[in-house]
Design an enzyme around this catalytic site. Structure first.
Site, PDB file in Angstrom:
ATOM      1  CE1 TYR A   8      -1.089   8.596   3.886  1.00 48.71           C
ATOM      2  CE2 TYR A   8       0.942   9.863   3.980  1.00 48.71           C
ATOM      3  CZ  TYR A   8      -0.350   9.626   4.429  1.00 48.71           C
ATOM      4  OH  TYR A   8      -0.886  10.419   5.421  1.00 48.71           O
ATOM      5  CG  ASP A  47      -2.038   1.011   1.113  1.00 47.34           C
ATOM      6  OD1 ASP A  47      -2.498   1.253  -0.012  1.00 47.34           O
ATOM      7  OD2 ASP A  47      -2.465   1.539   2.148  1.00 47.34           O
ATOM      8  NE  ARG A  61       3.701  15.944  10.408  1.00 47.15           N
ATOM      9  CZ  ARG A  61       3.099  14.774  10.150  1.00 47.15           C
ATOM     10  NH1 ARG A  61       2.919  13.893  11.126  1.00 47.15           N
ATOM     11  NH2 ARG A  61       2.695  14.487   8.927  1.00 47.15           N
ATOM     12  CG  HIS A 116      -5.267  10.554   2.643  1.00 46.29           C
ATOM     13  ND1 HIS A 116      -6.343  10.447   3.498  1.00 46.29           N
ATOM     14  CD2 HIS A 116      -4.346   9.653   3.099  1.00 46.29           C
ATOM     15  CE1 HIS A 116      -6.108   9.526   4.408  1.00 46.29           C
ATOM     16  NE2 HIS A 116      -4.901   9.022   4.197  1.00 46.29           N
ATOM     17  CG  ASP A 157      -5.816  -0.797   2.893  1.00 44.17           C
ATOM     18  OD1 ASP A 157      -6.074  -1.981   3.156  1.00 44.17           O
ATOM     19  OD2 ASP A 157      -4.735  -0.268   3.183  1.00 44.17           O
TER      20      ASP A 157
END
Length: 436
Positions: A137, A135, A151, A142, A241
């Protein structure tokens, strides 16, 4: 990279009832899958309208030859790994022949028609044996939305724009659309609690992703160059997911998610080929001017010019209250695959750059694909700002995260003027309560 040819002609019509104008599976699509007819064994099939064409039966009828027959022979059995391993040549030959057989005016109509099954009477399976699942990113909005919750002044970590971030997930718990998902249990710790507790997740979430099916693999220790990465991609699907946010928040440091992700992933069961998606390729535009230039092993001019996709991505939610009131599903998100910061070719090139060997039937996930606006969030943790602002439904219900009985539906469509709309079919699953 697959190009546009006569199989994409929007004027093509099929003799299969309901195929013309079908929202997902017109004759310009022809995705691959594995299905079981009523009282039959699993076998390879092609989606066309609301029907499924029996590929082994088509081969047995003597209607395929050459590379198209080679592709069908490789598809024997209950998994398409051997077909995926053949690469683009046989797959494209099969597509061309199928287009000939299924188009209006085909001389073989009477021989093909008995080989069609009503999709409503069939069971769909995973299309391939998934050896490994990774998976990524690559949805930058997102990543920024999640980062802002932890943050606010520095949402993206320094490596994000230099390297495609990914982790290895669990392949054994991937299931096809329609399989219920059991709410997971695990450890979590409330911010004000002195110690963690074990129990059902209370912050169960979805993740809107594309899945990428690997075709031909590579030898251990032999990286796939960025310019050849497209040759190793066999097709695409939708991927949810699922994520247990409360479990993940407690367990992910220092090694990343574990029980928060390994309980289930749901995919749409059809492999939409690179050939079918050729009209919807676009230049990589998610990397704005001033961002770091990718390192040489991740940069290819052809990939930058056409390695991204313009695909509409939708997330719909149904709940017990909505269904009881006869109300339509609630649209949670309307996003687009163009918001991927890294291309699929860059994902493949980076994955193998250290020598990792990919294999036919491996599955890659893009990571959650969100858009820049609030109504384009590909997960509830974004859409509800971490649960602080619930989604209000027409039934009077509210949702911060998913509750038992809720069902998530993912959809994807390529829409371009002058071309037939191509879809992926639904990726859906209902949430069941945790084990007592």
């Amino acid at each position: 990279m697959a190009g546009i040819d006569h199989t994409h002609d929007s004027s093509l019509r099929s003799w299969v009832p309901g195929a013309d104008g079908h929202p997902d599976f017109p004759i310009q699509n022809l995705p691959l899958g594995v299905f079981s007819p009523a009282d039959g064994a699993p076998r390879a099939g092609i989606a066309i309208g609301d029907r499924i064409l029996d590929l082994p039966a088509l081969l047995a009828a003597g209607l395929l030859s050459g590379e198209a027959a080679l592709a069908a022979e490789a598809a024997a059995g209950a998994a398409l790994n051997a077909l995926l391993a053949l690469g683009a040549g046989p797959r494209r030959a099969l597509r061309v022949r199928l287009s000939e057989l299924l188009r209006e005016g085909s001389a073989d109509r009477d021989r093909v028609a008995p080989l069609l099954h009503a999709a409503s009477s069939c069971t769909l399976h995973l299309p391939a044996r998934i050896g490994d699942y990774t998976d990524f990113y690559v949805g930058i909005h997102h990543a920024e939305n999640i980062g802002k919750q932890f943050r606010p002044d520095n949402p993206l970590l320094p490596n994000y724009k230099h390297v495609p971030i990914g982790y290895h997930g669990r392949a054994s718990s991937i299931r096809p659309s329609g399989t219920p998902v059991r709410r997971p249990r695990g450890q979590s710790k409330a911010p004000d609690a002195a110690a963690p507790t074990f129990g059902p997740s209370s912050r169960l979430d979805l993740e809107l992703e594309l899945g990428v099916w690997i075709g031909p693999g590579n030898d251990l220790g032999e990286p796939i160059p960025i310019g050849e990465a497209q040759d190793h991609i066999a097709g695409y699907c939708l991927l949810n997911d699922w994520s247990a946010r409360d479990i993940q928040a407690w367990e992910y440091q220092p090694l990343g998610p574990f029980l928060a992700k390994n309980f289930a992933s749901t995919i749409s069961p059809w492999i939409v080929t690179p050939e079918a998606l050729a009209p919807f390729r676009i230049a990589q535009g998610a990397r704005p001017a001033g961002d770091p230039t990718p390192l040489p092993y991740l940069r290819d001019e052809t990939d930058q010019a056409g390695g991204a996709f313009d695909l509409r991505l939708d997330v719909l939610l149904t709940t017990p209250g909505l269904r009881a009131a006869g109300l339509a599903p609630h649209r949670v998100s309307a996003s687009n695959a163009r918001h991927m910061y890294w291309t699929v070719a860059q994902m493949v090139a980076h994955h193998t750059s250290g020598g990792c060997n990919l294999q036919p039937g491996d599955l890659l996930g893009t990571g959650t694909i969100s858009g820049p606006d609030r109504d384009a969030c590909g997960s509830l943790v974004e859409a509800t700002l971490g649960g602080r602002e619930p989604i209000r439904l027409a039934s009077g219900e509210e949702r911060r995260f998913l509750e038992d009985g809720d069902e998530i539906i993912l959809r994807a469509h390529g829409v371009r003027e002058g071309f037939a709309t191509v879809g992926f079919g639904e990726c859906r699953a209902v949430i069941l309560g945790a084990v007592a």
